[in-house]
Design a protein around this motif. Sequence first.
Motif, PDB file in Angstrom:
ATOM      1  N   LEU A  32       0.903  -1.248   0.018  1.00  0.00           N
ATOM      2  CA  LEU A  32      -0.211  -0.246   0.058  1.00  0.00           C
ATOM      3  C   LEU A  32       0.944   1.253   0.046  1.00  0.00           C
ATOM      4  CD1 LEU A  32      -2.717   1.662   0.681  1.00  0.00           C
ATOM      5  CD2 LEU A  32      -2.325   1.396   2.950  1.00  0.00           C
ATOM      6  N   GLY A  33       0.651   2.040  -0.840  1.00  0.00           N
ATOM      7  CA  GLY A  33       1.314   3.670  -0.741  1.00  0.00           C
ATOM      8  C   GLY A  33       1.163   4.166  -1.947  1.00  0.00           C
ATOM      9  N   PHE A  34       2.161   5.294  -2.393  1.00  0.00           N
ATOM     10  CA  PHE A  34       1.570   6.126  -3.538  1.00  0.00           C
ATOM     11  C   PHE A  34       2.283   5.860  -4.558  1.00  0.00           C
ATOM     12  CE2 PHE A  34       0.985   8.795   0.592  1.00  0.00           C
ATOM     13  CZ  PHE A  34      -0.290   9.416  -0.203  1.00  0.00           C
ATOM     14  N   PHE A  35       1.676   5.984  -5.909  1.00  0.00           N
ATOM     15  CA  PHE A  35       2.564   5.766  -7.140  1.00  0.00           C
ATOM     16  C   PHE A  35       1.907   6.515  -8.288  1.00  0.00           C
ATOM     17  CE2 PHE A  35      -1.686   3.830  -7.292  1.00  0.00           C
ATOM     18  CZ  PHE A  35      -2.206   3.721  -8.315  1.00  0.00           C
ATOM     19  N   SER A  36       2.787   6.363  -9.373  1.00  0.00           N
ATOM     20  CA  SER A  36       2.385   7.396 -10.350  1.00  0.00           C
ATOM     21  C   SER A  36       2.234   6.327 -11.720  1.00  0.00           C
ATOM     22  CB  SER A  36       3.434   8.055 -10.831  1.00  0.00           C
ATOM     23  OG  SER A  36       3.494   9.498  -9.812  1.00  0.00           O
ATOM     24  N   LEU A  37       1.470   6.623 -12.722  1.00  0.00           N
ATOM     25  CA  LEU A  37       1.333   5.816 -13.852  1.00  0.00           C
ATOM     26  C   LEU A  37       2.009   6.360 -15.050  1.00  0.00           C
ATOM     27  CD1 LEU A  37      -2.535   5.052 -13.150  1.00  0.00           C
ATOM     28  CD2 LEU A  37      -0.573   3.259 -13.067  1.00  0.00           C
ATOM     29  N   ASP A  42       0.839  12.772 -12.061  1.00  0.00           N
ATOM     30  CA  ASP A  42      -0.015  12.546 -10.977  1.00  0.00           C
ATOM     31  C   ASP A  42       0.043  11.555 -10.180  1.00  0.00           C
ATOM     32  OD1 ASP A  42      -1.293  14.679 -12.153  1.00  0.00           O
ATOM     33  OD2 ASP A  42      -2.690  13.521 -13.374  1.00  0.00           O
ATOM     34  N   ARG A  43      -0.212  11.469  -8.888  1.00  0.00           N
ATOM     35  CA  ARG A  43       0.196  10.376  -8.070  1.00  0.00           C
ATOM     36  C   ARG A  43      -1.316   9.957  -7.204  1.00  0.00           C
ATOM     37  NH1 ARG A  43       5.042   9.679  -7.110  1.00  0.00           N
ATOM     38  NH2 ARG A  43       4.846   8.760  -4.980  1.00  0.00           N
ATOM     39  N   TYR A  44      -1.376   8.682  -6.957  1.00  0.00           N
ATOM     40  CA  TYR A  44      -2.472   8.082  -6.457  1.00  0.00           C
ATOM     41  C   TYR A  44      -1.939   7.261  -5.114  1.00  0.00           C
ATOM     42  CZ  TYR A  44      -4.470   9.062 -11.074  1.00  0.00           C
ATOM     43  OH  TYR A  44      -4.745   9.793 -12.351  1.00  0.00           O
TER      44      TYR A  44
END
Length: 711
Positions: A32-37, A42-44
């Motif tokens: 579980l954490g923050f990521f970009s695509l 943008d970060r999710y």
Amino acid sequence: MLRTCRSQDTIAVHQNISDGETIVSGNAKFELGFFSLGSSKDRYLGIWFKNTSPQAVVWVANREIPLIDNSGMVKLDDQGNLTLVNGSGKVIWSSNSLASGLNTNLVAQLLDTGNLVIKNETEILIWQSFDHPGDTYLPGMKVGKNFITGRETYLTSWRSADDPSPDKFPNPELMPITTIPVDYCDNYGVCGSYGSCSIATSPFCGCLKGFERKTTISDETSADHNDTSVCRRSIALDCGPGEGFLKFSSMKLPDTENAVFSGNMSLKDCEVACNNNCSCTAYANPNITQGGVGCLLWFGGLIDVRVYSQNGQDLYVRLAASELSDIRSRFDRKKRVVMVVTLSISALLTLLGFILAIYIRRKWKKSSDAGSSNHMGSVEVPLFGLSKISRATNDFSVDNKLGEGGFGPVYKGVLEGQEIAVKRLSKSSRQGLDEFKNEVICIAKLQHRNLVKLLGYCIQKDEKMLIYEYMPNSSLDIFIFDESRKSLLDWPQRFRIIHGIARGLLYLHHDSRLKVVHRDLKAGNILLDHQMHPKISDFGLARMFSEDESEAKTKRVVGTLGYISPEYASNGLFSIKSDIFSFGVLVLEIVSGKKNRGFVHEDHDDSLLGHAWRLYKEGKSLDLIDECLRLSYSTCEALRAIHIGLLCVQQRVEDRPDTPTVVGMLNGEGSLPPPKKPAFFIQESENNSNPIVSLLSSSINEVTLSQVDGR
């Protein structure tokens, strides 16, 4: 900074998780954490499979509103609501969950199944990500209509590979389309009717208790018994009296094709309903959220059952009366065996403990008799022989000598691989056997990060020695009173040292099992470890109080001039407020870099305390600060420290703050009351060697004052 947590680690209430941090589940399968695509910045916030390339995201929180920078933060409040806020503090996503009446020790937890849940200390589920799926189906999700709430839950596809926002319409058919990594037991009905699958066993397939494998041709010709096995009842049902249900825990509930659901039945009602219908083979409460009601009744075979390592559900399966009786008999026999084994082991350990206690007692007595008739008795600190300490210090080599005080020399050594400091009491020491015993017994019962640790002691022949943990930076007085070294302690370090000393006193006065008054708190008795953390040392003069004692009186006043409180010097009365007075002197010395005793000023004859009071009254307290701190001190902290020091050295005992108040004031809590004129305002004259006696001679009554200045 990346933070990785082990199995079942949780996010505590109000704990914040900054951008870039990760929580890893116990089986190292999900993160579980923050990521970009893709190329997007943008970060999710989301959940993904660990160690897969490319990254396989299975759930996204803020699908429609991404973060535009790295300032995101996750918060779990005390109402059970999980939120994601941006750098300006605006909430861009929320779980919208409220734990009404259940908000006790709330935690957010990433389970082995990839399910992010919010629950309280009693394991009541408040919210779960499985109720809000994205485009990926994970084993354990319930997709479709909830019979209790009427809510329909479906998977929704992403708009594109770089945009996880939901497509225009939900897609109930997306679950046969999406592919995910699965284990063997994720295959539907792999173990057949009444079979149970577990990836923790080999073979994976087995039969539920009360059932046995039915021999087939494929079983006889295949070495792999994980395929189409068939389980049947060991004893057939006859709908007679005595039939009942066996509980299976941590289970995935069977396929519900042959099940009936009732939303208003308790678990007990569910059992009665199944028991009254001979065709009912099993029952369960499928509702795991907030202890709700609900009943599933199965009729016919139980298909697609598996065992989870944790977080499964309870399933109650109908068995024949004789089968239940047999299972219970086997359980009772196993329980009796376990009880017998446990009692036998307990008895054996008790016997071994008794034998060991006798052995240790005899060895202790032998060692004590060989060393000295004045043995310490039973204390919680090791007794070392003289020869061992001699070897540890290279026969008390001059090269190992750290210093010498009124009690005797101190040597550095290495004992059993650990650096030590050995205080060797000289034969002419003013610390006698009583003080020595007092220090051993006192420190043995005190354990705190701001107290020096006693590792052992030695009494043999005429020798009395104390073995401490080695403090590489020696004592505080060597730094603050030495012109060549005082610049090595900047203001932040000095303020931390003041805090540490106060916390050590708080433990002695209030938090330890004993109430201890040190009676010789001074700069020379504050030792500094390799990180310059302070540790209070030398407890030879300390007194232990019972819970109902607040002060004591003595005719022999011992301590160090310049730190002794007026009521102790004049009447022999001492209490925790005596230590507070010494602490106040110590604070003013740390701030000014000057000794209280022997302080000289060209414009007046005031003591350091009087000088600090004079500057405070004139609004010039900052003039007291050591010159070497001019570029490092915090005005607010320095003024507060001086103010607290003056409050601690007031003449009247009742005017001085207690230890918890001192610690609170150092932490910036509350406003500070104005101090009154301190004790020992006037400095001693050059011809008077005993200033306390000269100032208070009119009130001294049968009190002997002894200065103790040893380390």
